[in-house]
Design an enzyme around this catalytic site. Structure first.
Site, PDB file in Angstrom:
ATOM      1  N   ASP A  15       0.821  -1.213   0.000  1.00 30.87           N
ATOM      2  CA  ASP A  15       0.000   0.000   0.000  1.00 30.87           C
ATOM      3  C   ASP A  15       0.855   1.263   0.000  1.00 30.87           C
ATOM      4  O   ASP A  15       0.671   2.155  -0.837  1.00 30.87           O
ATOM      5  CB  ASP A  15      -0.929   0.014   1.218  1.00 30.87           C
ATOM      6  CG  ASP A  15      -2.113  -0.928   1.055  1.00 30.87           C
ATOM      7  OD1 ASP A  15      -1.946  -1.978   0.423  1.00 30.87           O
ATOM      8  OD2 ASP A  15      -3.193  -0.615   1.566  1.00 30.87           O
ATOM      9  N   ARG A  94       0.271   5.450  18.072  1.00 31.27           N
ATOM     10  CA  ARG A  94       0.041   6.443  17.025  1.00 31.27           C
ATOM     11  C   ARG A  94       0.489   7.859  17.391  1.00 31.27           C
ATOM     12  O   ARG A  94       1.056   8.558  16.542  1.00 31.27           O
ATOM     13  CB  ARG A  94      -1.433   6.447  16.606  1.00 31.27           C
ATOM     14  CG  ARG A  94      -1.900   5.169  15.928  1.00 31.27           C
ATOM     15  CD  ARG A  94      -0.894   4.623  14.954  1.00 31.27           C
ATOM     16  NE  ARG A  94      -1.424   3.525  14.139  1.00 31.27           N
ATOM     17  CZ  ARG A  94      -0.687   2.588  13.591  1.00 31.27           C
ATOM     18  NH1 ARG A  94       0.632   2.599  13.780  1.00 31.27           N
ATOM     19  NH2 ARG A  94      -1.223   1.642  12.846  1.00 31.27           N
ATOM     20  N   SER A 179      -4.716  -8.577   7.909  1.00 31.78           N
ATOM     21  CA  SER A 179      -3.694  -7.539   8.036  1.00 31.78           C
ATOM     22  C   SER A 179      -3.127  -7.564   9.453  1.00 31.78           C
ATOM     23  O   SER A 179      -3.780  -8.010  10.397  1.00 31.78           O
ATOM     24  CB  SER A 179      -4.280  -6.153   7.731  1.00 31.78           C
ATOM     25  OG  SER A 179      -5.203  -5.776   8.729  1.00 31.78           O
TER      26      SER A 179
END
Length: 415
Positions: A15, A94, A179
């Site tokens: 990706d 994150r 994933s």
């Protein structure tokens, strides 16, 4: 002439490699960024691939200590959890990654920040809200929400076709039918065959823990030492590790891994409104959270704990899950967390066995709230049971009146 400079969060996968090449073909100059937050990567291979595809440079930063000290240990201090199951492994990483990406973008004069997050997930929210807080002047390119991108790439087949046309190397081995996102805290597994919530995760899915049935046939005992709610030392039969936050946490991960501790399989509510099924492999944090909760039972004031549990734990967890780390409310909550942990110092003896973690005992000199003499059934010297008579009478006043009203209304509670 370049349309501008873009700092792209780059993993080296299909990706983000497609996005890298697409941005270059669209006329942008691209600086690739990868944060080492504990995932296992061939860093040299990732850099070589990015440069070969046309990136101006590849920046890789080791953020493991920053990750553990600033966020993972804070999660332990407040017993962070989302919807009573998820220990927030992806969510915790994150803010650290996004903040570092902004720093790199500023260092290399980028006007744009970009990522490869899907338009249906939480990570796009987490990254972009962090970007807005850390540098409001920067613009964001989110390819998976751009009509011109998603019209061109409607699935993996389109990505592979583009890769072949543009000499983008892809793995020669079949892609796992799900994933994965890996960091020091956990590995998450979702999508693919896991989108059926009744599909049992295959044994080979789990990468961070051994199968509990294959774990050792004897319990493994060890002790965790806490200082103000933070694990600072692990004592095992083989020795001890202390003084290095990353090493301490990695040892907890190893203990959990070897004994199959930390697997959960859940359906959760994403911030954007969709439900999703995720499998999470979180060995070290599972153990640390249990030990920390137990120590708090010994040393924390009951009213402080009630407020922390009902408000701070829930709200801090939601701040992280929903991408609100860089917010005034998270700062406010963090001050409360730190205050609540002043006396959470002591030792917790633990045992792990076949996928489960147990507390064997705990002790602390940091609080006098627990008194063995007060609590003992064999002593009346420091607490008189007769004193509770008036206490019970006072507590019962409103309940007595409630019961009488129920009788009057023809709805006796004894019915």
């Amino acid at each position: 002439m370049s349309k501008g400079r873009v700092c792209l969060a780059y993993s080296g996968g299909l990706d983000t490699s497609t996005i890298l090449k697409w941005l270059i073909l669209e006329g942008y100059t691209v600086v690739c960024f990868l944060a080492n937050v504990g995932q296992e990567e061939d860093w040299a291979a990732v850099e070589k691939k990015a440069l070969a595809l046309g990136a101006e440079r590849m920046v890789i930063e080791d953020l493991q200590r920053e990750f553990v000290d600033e966020i993972v240990f804070r999660a332990i201090q407040c017993n962070a959890i989302y919807e009573d199951r998820y220990l927030l492994g992806t969510s915790l990483a994150r803010p650290i990654i996004a903040r570092a990406q902004v720093r790199v973008a500023q260092q290399y004069d980028c006007q744009y920040l970009s990522h490869g997050c899907t338009g249906k997930g939480n990570d796009q929210v987490r990254f972009e809200l962090a970007f807005k807080a850390c540098n409001p002047s920067m613009k964001v390119i989110a390819p998976w929400r751009l009509p011109e991108f998603i019209q061109k790439f409607q699935g993996r087949a389109d990505l592979l076709k583009f890769a072949a046309e543009n000499n983008i190397p892809v793995s020669s081995t079949p892609k796992a039918p799900w994933s994965m996102d890996d960091n020091l805290v956990h590995c998450s597994y979702e999508a693919g065959v896991l989108e059926d919530p009744d599909h049992t995760p295959p044994k080979e899915l789990w990468t961070r823990t051994v199968d509990p049935t294959d774990a050792p046939d004897q319990p493994y005992n060890f002790t965790i030492h806490f200082e103000q709610g933070i694990p600072v030392k692990i004592v095992t039969p083989e020795g001890e590790v202390s003084g290095d936050s990353v090493a301490v946490f990695k040892l907890l991960n190893k203990i959990g891994h070897d004994n199959g501790v930390g697997r959960v399989d859940i359906v959760e509510n994403r911030f954007i409104g969709l439900k999703s099924r995720g499998c999470y492999d979180t060995p070290g944090l599972t153990i640390a959270r249990l030990a920390h909760l137990d120590l708090e039972g010994l040393v924390m004031d009951s009213k402080v704990r009630k407020l922390r549990d009902q408000f701070v734990t829930i709200e801090w967890s939601h701040c992280l899950y929903n991408g609100m780390y860089f917010s005034p409310e998270r700062e406010f909550l963090e001050n409360s967390i730190v205050f609540s942990q002043k006396n959470v110092t002591g030792e917790v003896r633990m045992s792990v066995y076949k996928g489960a973690a147990y507390v064997l005992g705990r002790k602390s000199d940091a609080s006098n709230l627990y008194s063995q003499e007060d609590a003992s059934m064999d002593s009346l010297d420091t607490f008189s049971p007769m004193d509770t008579t008036g206490f019970i009478a006072i507590q019962g006043i409103r309940l007595e009146k409630y019961g009488l009203q129920k009788i009057k209304d023809g709805e006796p509670l004894s019915k």
